[in-house]
Design a protein around this motif. Structure first.
Motif, PDB file in Angstrom:
ATOM      1  N   LEU A  10      49.941  18.636  62.299  1.00 50.97           N
ATOM      2  CA  LEU A  10      48.728  17.866  62.015  1.00 50.97           C
ATOM      3  C   LEU A  10      47.586  18.379  62.876  1.00 50.97           C
ATOM      4  O   LEU A  10      47.240  17.780  63.888  1.00 50.97           O
ATOM      5  CB  LEU A  10      48.960  16.379  62.296  1.00 50.97           C
ATOM      6  CG  LEU A  10      50.031  15.692  61.454  1.00 50.97           C
ATOM      7  CD1 LEU A  10      50.310  14.301  61.997  1.00 50.97           C
ATOM      8  CD2 LEU A  10      49.581  15.612  60.002  1.00 50.97           C
ATOM      9  N   GLY A  69      47.453   4.116  65.378  1.00 51.30           N
ATOM     10  CA  GLY A  69      46.679   4.575  64.239  1.00 51.30           C
ATOM     11  C   GLY A  69      45.447   3.734  63.989  1.00 51.30           C
ATOM     12  O   GLY A  69      45.306   2.613  64.471  1.00 51.30           O
ATOM     13  N   GLY A  75      48.906   6.891  56.124  1.00 53.95           N
ATOM     14  CA  GLY A  75      47.781   7.810  56.011  1.00 53.95           C
ATOM     15  C   GLY A  75      48.111   9.249  56.304  1.00 53.95           C
ATOM     16  O   GLY A  75      47.382  10.154  55.878  1.00 53.95           O
ATOM     17  N   LEU A  76      49.212   9.512  57.038  1.00 53.77           N
ATOM     18  CA  LEU A  76      49.580  10.887  57.388  1.00 53.77           C
ATOM     19  C   LEU A  76      50.773  11.405  56.594  1.00 53.77           C
ATOM     20  O   LEU A  76      51.183  12.552  56.799  1.00 53.77           O
ATOM     21  CB  LEU A  76      49.889  10.983  58.888  1.00 53.77           C
ATOM     22  CG  LEU A  76      48.704  10.794  59.828  1.00 53.77           C
ATOM     23  CD1 LEU A  76      49.148  10.918  61.275  1.00 53.77           C
ATOM     24  CD2 LEU A  76      47.607  11.813  59.530  1.00 53.77           C
ATOM     25  N   VAL A  87      42.704  13.081  56.398  1.00 49.21           N
ATOM     26  CA  VAL A  87      43.428  11.820  56.346  1.00 49.21           C
ATOM     27  C   VAL A  87      42.917  11.035  55.151  1.00 49.21           C
ATOM     28  O   VAL A  87      41.778  10.590  55.143  1.00 49.21           O
ATOM     29  CB  VAL A  87      43.215  11.001  57.631  1.00 49.21           C
ATOM     30  CG1 VAL A  87      43.992   9.693  57.559  1.00 49.21           C
ATOM     31  CG2 VAL A  87      43.661  11.806  58.833  1.00 49.21           C
ATOM     32  N   HIS A 140      43.810  11.037  65.257  1.00 48.87           N
ATOM     33  CA  HIS A 140      45.087  10.378  64.985  1.00 48.87           C
ATOM     34  C   HIS A 140      45.662   9.830  66.295  1.00 48.87           C
ATOM     35  O   HIS A 140      45.102  10.065  67.364  1.00 48.87           O
ATOM     36  CB  HIS A 140      46.083  11.355  64.358  1.00 48.87           C
ATOM     37  CG  HIS A 140      45.510  12.163  63.234  1.00 48.87           C
ATOM     38  ND1 HIS A 140      44.730  11.611  62.241  1.00 48.87           N
ATOM     39  CD2 HIS A 140      45.604  13.497  62.941  1.00 48.87           C
ATOM     40  CE1 HIS A 140      44.376  12.553  61.387  1.00 48.87           C
ATOM     41  NE2 HIS A 140      44.879  13.710  61.789  1.00 48.87           N
ATOM     42  N   ARG A 159      42.798   3.883  58.288  1.00 51.07           N
ATOM     43  CA  ARG A 159      43.500   5.099  57.853  1.00 51.07           C
ATOM     44  C   ARG A 159      45.006   5.006  58.024  1.00 51.07           C
ATOM     45  O   ARG A 159      45.740   5.736  57.360  1.00 51.07           O
ATOM     46  CB  ARG A 159      42.973   6.302  58.645  1.00 51.07           C
ATOM     47  CG  ARG A 159      41.508   6.600  58.423  1.00 51.07           C
ATOM     48  CD  ARG A 159      41.149   7.948  59.007  1.00 51.07           C
ATOM     49  NE  ARG A 159      41.438   8.027  60.424  1.00 51.07           N
ATOM     50  CZ  ARG A 159      40.551   7.805  61.375  1.00 51.07           C
ATOM     51  NH1 ARG A 159      39.311   7.473  61.057  1.00 51.07           N
ATOM     52  NH2 ARG A 159      40.876   7.912  62.655  1.00 51.07           N
ATOM     53  N   ASN A 160      45.483   4.164  58.931  1.00 50.28           N
ATOM     54  CA  ASN A 160      46.922   4.028  59.199  1.00 50.28           C
ATOM     55  C   ASN A 160      47.532   5.393  59.516  1.00 50.28           C
ATOM     56  O   ASN A 160      48.491   5.839  58.881  1.00 50.28           O
ATOM     57  CB  ASN A 160      47.637   3.383  58.005  1.00 50.28           C
ATOM     58  CG  ASN A 160      49.005   2.832  58.367  1.00 50.28           C
ATOM     59  OD1 ASN A 160      49.460   2.963  59.504  1.00 50.28           O
ATOM     60  ND2 ASN A 160      49.673   2.228  57.411  1.00 50.28           N
ATOM     61  N   ASP A 161      46.974   6.055  60.517  1.00 47.87           N
ATOM     62  CA  ASP A 161      47.368   7.429  60.840  1.00 47.87           C
ATOM     63  C   ASP A 161      48.065   7.518  62.203  1.00 47.87           C
ATOM     64  O   ASP A 161      47.781   8.401  63.003  1.00 47.87           O
ATOM     65  CB  ASP A 161      46.153   8.357  60.821  1.00 47.87           C
ATOM     66  CG  ASP A 161      45.049   7.901  61.774  1.00 47.87           C
ATOM     67  OD1 ASP A 161      45.076   6.717  62.188  1.00 47.87           O
ATOM     68  OD2 ASP A 161      44.167   8.703  62.107  1.00 47.87           O
TER      69      ASP A 161
END
Length: 291
Positions: free
Chosen positions: A157, A89, A115-116, A163, A60, A93-95
């Motif tokens: 996290l 990110g 994503g998170l 994810v 991440h 995943r856009n994390d």
């Protein structure tokens, strides 16, 4: 007179654009960006190293920003624009996560990528702000507040956090996960067909041998004038036992591919002091508060 007014309007608009542009600091490769000089150098370095280490171990991307002001924008809009400008990110995943502190407006916000959000919910970010960050900010201890907020985010996290894909599906489900099953079925069908042909061919050969022996016995019987000779029954042909489909299938090797999450890359000239952007679009939920 009109020229003077137009000149003033252009100057004001130019100043506004410059101020808005200056409100987005350049991150470079740093995890902690303190353009307000609110952190001692040693504390900033220590926090930066912890965040970079966490980013690399989890995959991440967390960034901490302390700015003197937000150029007249509200904290939610500014945080979103800052996260997008820094491309926090992974792109799929856009994390990404952003911890933002605006000194003049006395605002703090945690922005979380889509994503998170299942793990770092709005409720959880609200708790971190209320119980970990704001009390220390109210007491005037900015370094402790920022460190406590970042540590709480990283603790929420861990490296084992899953994810989810933005489409809601695992990457394997959208490609060729079914291929091994289809190949197994085809292989079983081919082996079964071959076994049936082999067994059928053996039965036909045995039948032909028996008929030949019977003809030979009848010929000898007539040659002896009808007297029954002592006939030795030909031995039954032993059928070769072919391997079962299960045994035959045991020789098939199933290949599997595993995807390894790529940690943010680093150049050979840099140590653990920074990380590269993951190219994420950055967008999701979060919480904010004043102090």
């Amino acid at each position: 007179m009109r020229g003077i007014v137009m000149g003033l309007m252009i100057a004001v608009s130019g100043c506004s654009a410059t101020t808005a542009a200056a409100a987005i600091p350049d991150r470079g490769r740093a995890a902690v960006v303190d353009v307000a000089d609110a952190l001692p150098e040693e504390a900033e370095r220590a926090l930066n190293d912890r965040v970079v280490s966490w980013n690399r171990s989890t995959g991440h991307q967390l960034a901490v920003a302390i700015v003197p002001d937000m150029g007249g924008q509200d904290v939610k809009t500014y945080g979103y624009q800052l996260g997008r400008a820094w491309k926090l990110g992974d792109a799929k995943r856009n994390d990404g996560v952003l911890l933002l502190l605006a000194m003049r407006e006395r605002k703090v916000r945690i922005d979380v990528g889509y994503g998170l959000e299942p793990a770092l919910t709005d409720a959880r970010t609200g708790q971190i702000i209320r119980f970990e960050i704001v009390p220390k900010l109210t007491a005037g201890d900015v370094p402790a507040a920022i460190a406590a907020g970042a540590d709480a985010i990283m603790a929420t996290l861990p490296a084992s956090a899953v994810v989810p894909h933005p489409t809601g599906r695992d990457d394997r489900s959208s490609s060729w996960w079914w291929l091994p099953y289809v190949l197994s079925l085809l292989a079983g069908g081919v082996i079964a067909f071959w076994l049936r042909r082999q067994m059928r061919g053996d039965r036909q050969e045995a039948q032909r041998a028996l008929e030949t022996a019977q003809r030979h016995v009848r010929a000898r019987y007539h040659a002896l004038g009808g007297r029954t000779p002592a006939v030795t029954t030909p031995p039954a042909k032993t059928l070769a036992v072919a391997p079962s489909p299960a045994d035959a299938g045991s020789g098939w090797a199933t290949s599997s591919s595993s995807s390894s999450s790529s940690s943010p890359s680093s150049s050979s000239s840099s140590s653990s002091s920074g990380f590269d952007s993951g190219g994420g679009s950055f967008g999701g939920g979060g919480s904010d508060s004043s102090w």
